[in-house]
Each structure stands twice: as C-alpha cells, then as structure tokens.
Design a protein around this motif. Structure first.
Motif, PDB file in Angstrom:
ATOM      1  N   GLN A 272       0.838  -1.192   0.000  1.00  0.00           N
ATOM      2  CA  GLN A 272       0.000   0.000   0.000  1.00  0.00           C
ATOM      3  C   GLN A 272       0.877   1.248   0.000  1.00  0.00           C
ATOM      4  OE1 GLN A 272      -2.159   1.161   3.635  1.00  0.00           O
ATOM      5  NE2 GLN A 272      -3.987   0.986   2.380  1.00  0.00           N
TER       6      GLN A 272
ATOM      7  N   GLN B 195       0.659   5.340   0.575  1.00  0.00           N
ATOM      8  CA  GLN B 195      -0.168   6.411   1.112  1.00  0.00           C
ATOM      9  C   GLN B 195       0.523   7.744   0.840  1.00  0.00           C
ATOM     10  OE1 GLN B 195      -0.346   4.879   5.179  1.00  0.00           O
ATOM     11  NE2 GLN B 195      -2.566   4.682   4.903  1.00  0.00           N
TER      12      GLN B 195
ATOM     13  N   LEU C  23      -4.160  12.563   5.032  1.00  0.00           N
ATOM     14  CA  LEU C  23      -4.072  11.558   3.976  1.00  0.00           C
ATOM     15  C   LEU C  23      -4.750  12.078   2.710  1.00  0.00           C
ATOM     16  CD1 LEU C  23      -3.266   8.620   3.227  1.00  0.00           C
ATOM     17  CD2 LEU C  23      -5.548   7.938   3.993  1.00  0.00           C
TER      18      LEU C  23
ATOM     19  N   THR D  39      -4.500  10.313  -0.470  1.00  0.00           N
ATOM     20  CA  THR D  39      -5.054   9.132  -1.125  1.00  0.00           C
ATOM     21  C   THR D  39      -4.256   7.906  -0.721  1.00  0.00           C
ATOM     22  OG1 THR D  39      -5.875   8.249  -3.227  1.00  0.00           O
ATOM     23  CG2 THR D  39      -3.682   9.205  -3.256  1.00  0.00           C
ATOM     24  N   THR D  40      -4.861   6.765  -0.922  1.00  0.00           N
ATOM     25  CA  THR D  40      -4.222   5.480  -0.688  1.00  0.00           C
ATOM     26  C   THR D  40      -4.276   4.686  -1.978  1.00  0.00           C
ATOM     27  OG1 THR D  40      -4.875   5.481   1.629  1.00  0.00           O
ATOM     28  CG2 THR D  40      -4.307   3.360   0.670  1.00  0.00           C
TER      29      THR D  40
ATOM     30  N   HIS E 117      -3.629   0.952  -3.378  1.00  0.00           N
ATOM     31  CA  HIS E 117      -3.479  -0.417  -2.879  1.00  0.00           C
ATOM     32  C   HIS E 117      -3.769  -1.409  -4.009  1.00  0.00           C
ATOM     33  CE1 HIS E 117      -4.410  -3.278   0.726  1.00  0.00           C
ATOM     34  NE2 HIS E 117      -3.415  -3.688  -0.011  1.00  0.00           N
TER      35      HIS E 117
END
Length: 171
Positions: A113, A115, A123, A125-126, A128
């Motif tokens: 992941q 980040q 945050l 966006t992530t 994954h």
C-alpha cells in the motif's frame, strides 16, 4: 507522463461481499440438506475430511475468488510533472497536485500500500494494488522524480516476516 494500470484491492468492500456470499451459500446448503442438522449429517456421512475440504474449496471458495476479481475496480494512474490523476470506473477522477504531496509511505499501515500525505499529515489518497507490488514503487519513483524527495528505508515485521518499508519526504 507515465501511466499505470492495475486492479485495486478494496478490503472493506471485499470483506462485506465475502461474508455476504458465504452466508448465502450456507443458507442455500441448509435449504438443500434440510436445515443445519441435515447439513451436519451430510458432512458426517461424507467419509473423507480431505475430500470434503477439496469439494468445499472447489465449490465454495473458488467461485468466491473469481467473483472478488470482478468487484475490484481497474484503476489508471497518470503522473506528469505537475499532477497525479486517478481514474476509476463509476467515480469522479481524482487529481492531486504534486506540490501538495509532502510525504509518501509504502507498507507502513498495510502491506502493498502506498499512502500520500500533505504538509498537515492529512491523507490525500491510498493506492493499494491487488497483486502487483512493483507498481507502487514505480508510482512513488515517478512522483519523487518531480519533487525533491528524500527516501528512507526500514523494516517492519508482519506475522514474523520482515517487510521492507519506504518513506519519502520533501527536503
């Protein structure tokens, strides 16, 4: 401009769908075998535990894995010298200006992941991916090329196995 395409891994959506699927399959088996007691009798009378395990894997788990492939969306990420754009089906495109990204973390909260954080540790966006670990390294490198980031490597143990963590921060 660099473009990356991959299937995204959405844990919450997958868990909800998976539990719902298993409940429906369990209820269906209960109806076919005449309730929980009938299902228990069928399991006891099957004979081989290994054969039953293989049958359950093929009949129940196999279709679940195939269906999970369809619910995870295909994502396209484009990185140019000014912005990062994330395109997903049935969602509005997300655009993040590269100068807003202050820190990037790989494998810190979850394995596989990436980040992205702003100056206030919020945050942004992530990312994954479902199975291609190399794509997050390529995305982080593409972003780092346009922004003067310092890279720090570390390790984290997950289930006793060492996992490499990487942090990028602005100078």
């Amino acid at each position: 401009m660099k473009t990356f395409q991959f299937k995204s891994h959405q844990v919450k959506k997958g868990l909800i769908f998976g539990f719902g699927y298993l409940i429906v399959v369990f209820m269906l088996f209960c109806l076919v075998f005449g309730g929980i007691n009938g299902l228990a009798d069928a399991v006891n009378n099957f004979g081989s535990a290994k054969g039953l395990g293989i049958l359950v894997a093929v009949v129940v788990i196999g279709p679940l894995i195939i269906l999970l492939q369809f619910i995870n969306p295909k994502i396209e990420i484009q990185v140019d010298k000014e912005k990062l754009s994330i395109k997903q089906p049935k969602k509005e495109d997300k655009i993040i200006l590269l100068n807003l990204i202050d820190k990037m973390e790989i494998n810190h909260s979850l394995v596989n992941q990436l980040q992205l954080f702003d100056k206030n540790e919020q945050l942004l966006t992530t990312i994954h991916p479902q199975n291609d670990m190399n794509v997050i390294f390529a995305i982080a490198d593409a972003i780092a090329q346009h922004g003067g980031f310092i890279q720090k490597k570390g390790n984290k143990k997950i289930f006793g196995n060492p996992v490499e963590t990487i942090s990028y921060s602005r100078q």
